[in-house]
Design a protein around this motif. Structure first.
Motif, PDB file in Angstrom:
ATOM      1  N   GLU A 121       0.990  -1.145   0.117  1.00 50.63           N
ATOM      2  CA  GLU A 121      -0.288  -0.092  -0.268  1.00 50.63           C
ATOM      3  C   GLU A 121       0.522   1.381  -0.046  1.00 50.63           C
ATOM      4  N   GLY A 122       2.008   0.986   0.738  1.00 53.17           N
ATOM      5  CA  GLY A 122       2.959   2.513   0.595  1.00 53.17           C
ATOM      6  C   GLY A 122       2.290   3.191   2.272  1.00 53.17           C
ATOM      7  N   PRO A 123       2.826   4.053   2.334  1.00 55.20           N
ATOM      8  CA  PRO A 123       3.168   5.002   3.281  1.00 55.20           C
ATOM      9  C   PRO A 123       1.201   6.132   3.695  1.00 55.20           C
ATOM     10  N   PHE A 124       0.639   6.450   1.396  1.00 54.20           N
ATOM     11  CA  PHE A 124       0.284   7.821   1.550  1.00 54.20           C
ATOM     12  C   PHE A 124      -1.464   7.837   1.493  1.00 54.20           C
ATOM     13  N   TYR A 125      -1.978   6.497   1.733  1.00 53.78           N
ATOM     14  CA  TYR A 125      -3.411   6.244   1.874  1.00 53.78           C
ATOM     15  C   TYR A 125      -4.184   6.975   2.830  1.00 53.78           C
ATOM     16  N   LYS A 126      -4.657   7.627   2.213  1.00 52.63           N
ATOM     17  CA  LYS A 126      -5.837   8.021   3.348  1.00 52.63           C
ATOM     18  C   LYS A 126      -7.101   7.250   3.085  1.00 52.63           C
ATOM     19  N   PRO A 127      -7.703   7.173   3.371  1.00 51.57           N
ATOM     20  CA  PRO A 127      -9.449   5.914   3.060  1.00 51.57           C
ATOM     21  C   PRO A 127     -10.367   7.742   3.556  1.00 51.57           C
ATOM     22  N   VAL A 141       3.995  14.656  -6.489  1.00 58.32           N
ATOM     23  CA  VAL A 141       4.015  15.309  -4.980  1.00 58.32           C
ATOM     24  C   VAL A 141       2.943  14.679  -4.686  1.00 58.32           C
ATOM     25  N   TYR A 142       2.575  14.163  -2.846  1.00 59.19           N
ATOM     26  CA  TYR A 142       1.020  13.539  -3.268  1.00 59.19           C
ATOM     27  C   TYR A 142       1.306  14.336  -2.460  1.00 59.19           C
ATOM     28  N   ASP A 143      -0.607  15.095  -2.352  1.00 58.48           N
ATOM     29  CA  ASP A 143      -1.635  15.452  -1.717  1.00 58.48           C
ATOM     30  C   ASP A 143      -2.254  14.784  -0.517  1.00 58.48           C
ATOM     31  N   ASN A 144      -1.296  15.004   0.615  1.00 59.12           N
ATOM     32  CA  ASN A 144      -1.616  14.625   2.341  1.00 59.12           C
ATOM     33  C   ASN A 144      -2.160  15.357   2.737  1.00 59.12           C
ATOM     34  N   THR A 145      -3.032  16.881   2.564  1.00 59.44           N
ATOM     35  CA  THR A 145      -4.195  17.177   3.147  1.00 59.44           C
ATOM     36  C   THR A 145      -5.224  17.142   3.016  1.00 59.44           C
ATOM     37  N   GLY A 146      -5.346  17.544   1.109  1.00 56.23           N
ATOM     38  CA  GLY A 146      -6.637  17.326   1.010  1.00 56.23           C
ATOM     39  C   GLY A 146      -6.809  16.282   0.089  1.00 56.23           C
ATOM     40  N   PHE A 147      -7.642  16.400   0.120  1.00 56.04           N
ATOM     41  CA  PHE A 147      -7.729  14.780  -1.745  1.00 56.04           C
ATOM     42  C   PHE A 147      -7.507  14.945  -2.797  1.00 56.04           C
ATOM     43  N   ASN A 148      -6.723  15.499  -3.627  1.00 57.93           N
ATOM     44  CA  ASN A 148      -6.675  15.426  -4.969  1.00 57.93           C
ATOM     45  C   ASN A 148      -5.837  14.619  -5.123  1.00 57.93           C
ATOM     46  N   LEU A 149      -5.715  14.273  -6.545  1.00 58.89           N
ATOM     47  CA  LEU A 149      -5.210  12.988  -6.872  1.00 58.89           C
ATOM     48  C   LEU A 149      -6.008  11.869  -6.288  1.00 58.89           C
ATOM     49  N   ARG A 150      -6.982  11.967  -5.656  1.00 56.58           N
ATOM     50  CA  ARG A 150      -8.102  11.158  -4.957  1.00 56.58           C
ATOM     51  C   ARG A 150      -8.894  10.763  -5.323  1.00 56.58           C
ATOM     52  N   GLY A 151      -9.372   9.529  -5.294  1.00 54.96           N
ATOM     53  CA  GLY A 151     -10.874   9.033  -5.061  1.00 54.96           C
ATOM     54  C   GLY A 151     -11.142   8.326  -6.215  1.00 54.96           C
ATOM     55  N   HIS A 152     -12.755   7.437  -5.739  1.00 54.20           N
ATOM     56  CA  HIS A 152     -13.167   6.472  -5.625  1.00 54.20           C
ATOM     57  C   HIS A 152     -14.176   6.222  -7.293  1.00 54.20           C
ATOM     58  N   GLN A 153     -14.865   4.935  -7.210  1.00 46.10           N
ATOM     59  CA  GLN A 153     -15.394   4.643  -7.965  1.00 46.10           C
ATOM     60  C   GLN A 153     -15.576   3.911  -8.222  1.00 46.10           C
ATOM     61  N   TYR A 154     -17.403   2.878  -9.005  1.00 50.16           N
ATOM     62  CA  TYR A 154     -17.680   1.927  -9.293  1.00 50.16           C
ATOM     63  C   TYR A 154     -17.631   1.418 -10.461  1.00 50.16           C
ATOM     64  N   THR A 155     -17.372   0.309 -10.540  1.00 41.62           N
ATOM     65  CA  THR A 155     -17.406  -0.177 -12.163  1.00 41.62           C
ATOM     66  C   THR A 155     -19.096   0.268 -12.686  1.00 41.62           C
ATOM     67  N   ASP A 156     -19.142   0.181 -13.975  1.00 48.09           N
ATOM     68  CA  ASP A 156     -20.161   0.554 -14.540  1.00 48.09           C
ATOM     69  C   ASP A 156     -20.681  -1.068 -14.956  1.00 48.09           C
ATOM     70  N   GLU A 157     -21.856  -1.289 -15.553  1.00 43.75           N
ATOM     71  CA  GLU A 157     -22.512  -2.499 -15.892  1.00 43.75           C
ATOM     72  C   GLU A 157     -21.810  -3.083 -16.787  1.00 43.75           C
ATOM     73  N   TYR A 158     -20.749  -3.028 -16.938  1.00 44.57           N
ATOM     74  CA  TYR A 158     -19.926  -3.907 -17.843  1.00 44.57           C
ATOM     75  C   TYR A 158     -18.742  -4.789 -16.953  1.00 44.57           C
ATOM     76  N   GLY A 159     -18.663  -4.163 -16.625  1.00 49.37           N
ATOM     77  CA  GLY A 159     -17.622  -4.200 -15.203  1.00 49.37           C
ATOM     78  C   GLY A 159     -16.526  -2.942 -15.813  1.00 49.37           C
TER      79      GLY A 159
END
Ligand code: FE
Length: 186
Positions: A39-45, A92-110
């Motif tokens: 995972e490395g040190p920069f993951y933010k849930p 550079v990672y954004d460790n204060t905000g969420f720039n270049l971080r995001g989640h999504q869900y696959t569509d009906e075709y995966g």
């Protein structure tokens, strides 16, 4: 899909037209589970749900990443959760905000579709995009990293894995990288 109705196999036409795309086994499924990496040190849930993770003014060249999430039988997985995080075009990672971080869900075709910028190497690391993938609430999270082809530091990075290199094509809209995840689940 190109060629679907080309008439090459007229005796199969009816069968093919009633099947949905999600029921087909795509030809580009390797059948080999995607290897996990650290995972490395920069993951933010708690990343925001969005397909474009590059906020206004993010340094870096535009990059699109897309592909499928498959299960071990090469069946596309709908509504799989995918969480991305990465360094920007200056490493550079954004460790204060969420720039270049995001989640999504696959569509009906995966399929997933990510709009971002090309990450750049930092410290001991070659350029990479971190990712977590989970088929559904009851399945394990697979954590790994995606790499860019042709990066000169790939071979120096001990975490680098050749089977996690995206394919990149240059188009009018910029670079489009593709990578298909295969989760070791039914
Ligand atoms: Fe990293």
């Amino acid at each position: 899909m190109p060629g679907r109705d080309s008439g090459e196999f007229p005796q199969k036409t009816e069968e093919v037209t009633v099947r949905s795309q999600a029921d087909d086994i795509p030809p580009d499924c390797s059948g080999i589970p995607t290897p996990a990496l650290e995972e490395g040190p920069f993951y933010k849930p708690g990343s925001p749900e969005r397909r474009n993770i590059a906020e206004e003014g993010s340094p870096g060249e535009k990059l699109t990443v897309e592909g499928y999430v498959f299960n071990r039988n090469c069946k596309p997985v709908r509504e799989a959760w995918i969480d991305f995080w990465q360094a920007d075009g200056t490493g550079v990672y954004d460790n204060t905000g969420f720039n270049l971080r995001g989640h999504q869900y696959t569509d009906e075709y995966g399929r997933y579709h990510l709009e971002t910028v090309r990450p750049v190497e930092y410290g001991p690391r070659t350029a990479h995009i971190h990712v977590k993938v989970r088929a559904n609430d009851g399945s394990p999270i697979m954590t790994t990293q995606l790499f860019l082809p042709g990066e000169k530091r790939n071979i120096e990075d001990w975490i680098f894995d050749n089977s996690l290199v995206m394919s990149i094509s240059k188009t009018e809209k910029g670079e489009i990288a593709t990578f298909n995840f295969l989760l070791n689940i039914e």
